[in-house]
Design an enzyme around this catalytic site. Structure first.
Site, mmCIF file in Angstrom:
data_model
loop_
_atom_site.group_PDB
_atom_site.id
_atom_site.type_symbol
_atom_site.label_atom_id
_atom_site.label_comp_id
_atom_site.label_asym_id
_atom_site.label_seq_id
_atom_site.Cartn_x
_atom_site.Cartn_y
_atom_site.Cartn_z
ATOM 1 N N GLN A 188 48.696 -64.565 -18.423
ATOM 2 C CA GLN A 188 48.783 -65.581 -17.375
ATOM 3 C C GLN A 188 47.432 -65.748 -16.684
ATOM 4 O OE1 GLN A 188 50.678 -65.168 -13.536
ATOM 5 N NE2 GLN A 188 51.993 -66.918 -13.970
ATOM 6 N N TYR A 213 49.326 -70.791 -5.444
ATOM 7 C CA TYR A 213 47.939 -70.464 -5.797
ATOM 8 C C TYR A 213 47.154 -71.753 -6.085
ATOM 9 C CZ TYR A 213 49.781 -65.785 -5.593
ATOM 10 O OH TYR A 213 50.378 -64.642 -5.136
ATOM 11 N N ARG A 250 53.342 -72.663 -15.861
ATOM 12 C CA ARG A 250 54.370 -72.178 -14.934
ATOM 13 C C ARG A 250 54.285 -72.937 -13.617
ATOM 14 N NH1 ARG A 250 55.805 -66.282 -12.195
ATOM 15 N NH2 ARG A 250 57.942 -66.249 -12.947
ATOM 16 N N GLY A 307 62.117 -60.859 -14.380
ATOM 17 C CA GLY A 307 61.029 -60.197 -13.678
ATOM 18 C C GLY A 307 61.425 -58.798 -13.247
ATOM 19 N N ARG A 308 62.063 -58.704 -12.088
ATOM 20 C CA ARG A 308 62.432 -57.377 -11.545
ATOM 21 C C ARG A 308 63.123 -56.472 -12.556
ATOM 22 N NH1 ARG A 308 62.721 -56.513 -5.921
ATOM 23 N NH2 ARG A 308 64.537 -55.206 -6.297
HETATM 24 C C1 PHB Z 1 51.562 -61.163 -6.212
HETATM 25 O O1 PHB Z 1 50.595 -60.514 -6.589
HETATM 26 O O2 PHB Z 1 52.220 -60.833 -5.223
HETATM 27 C C2 PHB Z 1 51.951 -62.352 -6.947
HETATM 28 C C3 PHB Z 1 51.177 -62.759 -7.994
HETATM 29 C C4 PHB Z 1 51.504 -63.878 -8.703
HETATM 30 C C5 PHB Z 1 52.631 -64.582 -8.349
HETATM 31 C C6 PHB Z 1 53.433 -64.178 -7.321
HETATM 32 C C7 PHB Z 1 53.081 -63.040 -6.606
HETATM 33 O O3 PHB Z 1 52.943 -65.685 -9.008
#
Ligand code: PHB
Length: 374
Positions: A108, A189, A236, A326-327
């Site tokens: 990514q 971001y 994404r 994810g988690r």
């Molecule tokens: C994070 O480092 O907290 C983080 C990074 C990328 C993301 C979301 C959170 O898309």
């Protein structure tokens, strides 16, 4: 049909192979990009990451953690980069290990924009952004959490340089042995800051209209596709998320436009965070993200709070082609095998999620480890 056979049929969806560009994925289970903040000095991925990622090689696809494309793109201490040879060499050992275990892995590509702090920027510079709009929230720095600052608005003349940062990083990812790259245009971001009108107040050709706000992302996508070909690139987005103190007054036409334009690039997939990043899937007043699924020509990857049942029903009703977890991937290296077996999942430990060492990183047990200690 008996109950057993109907369950078996439903089970097929997550484990049905799928073609992602030139890659044959053995299942629909994707490891979502996860910041784990364990990089070494110089933003070099740690040795531990070799074990961490190769433990998870049975995923249909691994998307490696958000990785800064340049020193300027960095927003947190201990996140890895992909902008110099040492980083490329370290990533190469990781992709080799994942490939040796039969896996597939994207990287990514990340530029944080305003979600940074002078103390982690080159020459203690201000973080850059489309406009000088200060985000609410805190930066994670060497001195711990400190308030985010008002960023410096990028000059129009600097934007080709940003596109170049992505192009070089995409090339580096290729040298590092990845199978493709994901452009991070989500979660508040840099690219998301350009897309949405809370953060983009520009008056040049990169601000104002939807076409203008989407311009930087489309230029970046063009550059990255120039390196990889569209069928090894994903994008994404998080159209409904306020993560990073961000919003848009009218997200449906904005994101529909983005999807229609990127169709020309014949991308491998569109990765959509549904709802609030890491939070609720049901955002009041939200538009139906299936609009984007219908508008997009490639594979649709859905993410956010999925469990097995929701993943199965989403795939069964063709609301997505791939599900990114994810988690659950933090604490279940053998998530694919556990979902297949209907086994219990291990809960992740919040205290070891970001930073630290092997603990809470490479020591979560697989089912066979659990069987061995019984
Ligand atoms: C994070 O480092 O907290 C983080 C990074 C990328 C993301 C979301 C959170 O898309």
């Amino acid at each position: 049909m008996t109950k057993e056979t109907s369950n078996a049929a439903i089970d097929d969806y997550l484990f049905e192979p799928v073609q992602l560009g030139p890659l044959s994925l053995p299942n629909r289970i994707v490891m979502a990009p996860l910041t784990r903040s364990r990089a070494k000095e110089g933003d070099v991925p740690s040795e531990l990451a070799i074990e961490y990622y190769s433990q998870r090689a049975s995923a249909g696809l691994i998307i490696a953690e958000a990785t800064q494309i340049s020193p300027q793109g960095k927003g947190y201490v201990f996140t890895p980069g992909i902008y110099n040879d040492e980083q490329v060499k370290a990533w190469r050992r990781i992709t080799d290990a994942v490939h040796d275990k039969g896996g597939r892995m994207y990287l990514q590509l990340w530029h944080v924009g305003r979600i940074s702090h002078p103390s982690i920027q080159p020459d203690n510079a201000l973080p850059v952004a489309p406009s000088a709009v200060k985000p609410e929230g805190q930066a994670f720095t060497n001195d711990g959490f400190v308030p985010l600052v008002t960023p410096r608005a990028l000059e129009t003349s600097e934007l080709p340089g940003i596109v170049e940062q992505y192009r070089t990083a995409a090339q580096n990812a290729k040298t590092a042995g990845f199978d493709g790259v994901e452009i991070h245009a989500a979660n508040g971001y840099l690219l998301d800051q350009f897309l949405r009108d809370k953060t983009n107040r520009r008056t040049d050709q990169y601000g104002g209209s939807i076409e203008n706000r989407a311009r930087l992302l489309l230029e970046v996508a063009d550059a990255v596709v120039g390196v990889w070909g569209g069928d090894r690139v994903g994008v994404r987005i998080s159209p409904l998320s306020s993560f990073g103190d961000i919003s848009d007054t009218n997200p449906e036409p904005l994101y529909t436009y983005v999807v229609e334009k990127i169709n020309a690039l014949k991308l491998a997939y569109l990765h959509v965070i549904e709802g609030e990043t890491g939070g609720t899937r049901d955002v009041p007043g939200a538009f139906d993200l299936q609009v984007l699924r219908r508008a997009f020509d490639g594979l649709f990857m859905a993410n956010n709070g999925y469990d097995k049942a929701l993943a199965q029903s989403t795939l069964a009703t063709k609301r997505a082609d791939l599900i990114a977890f994810g988690r659950p991937y933090i604490s279940n290296p053998d998530l694919v095998e556990r979902l297949k077996a209907g086994a219990a999942l291990t809960e992740p430990d919040q205290a070891t999620m970001y930073g630290g060492d092997a603990k809470g990183y490479i020591d979560y047990p697989s089912m066979s480890d659990e069987a061995a200690v019984r």
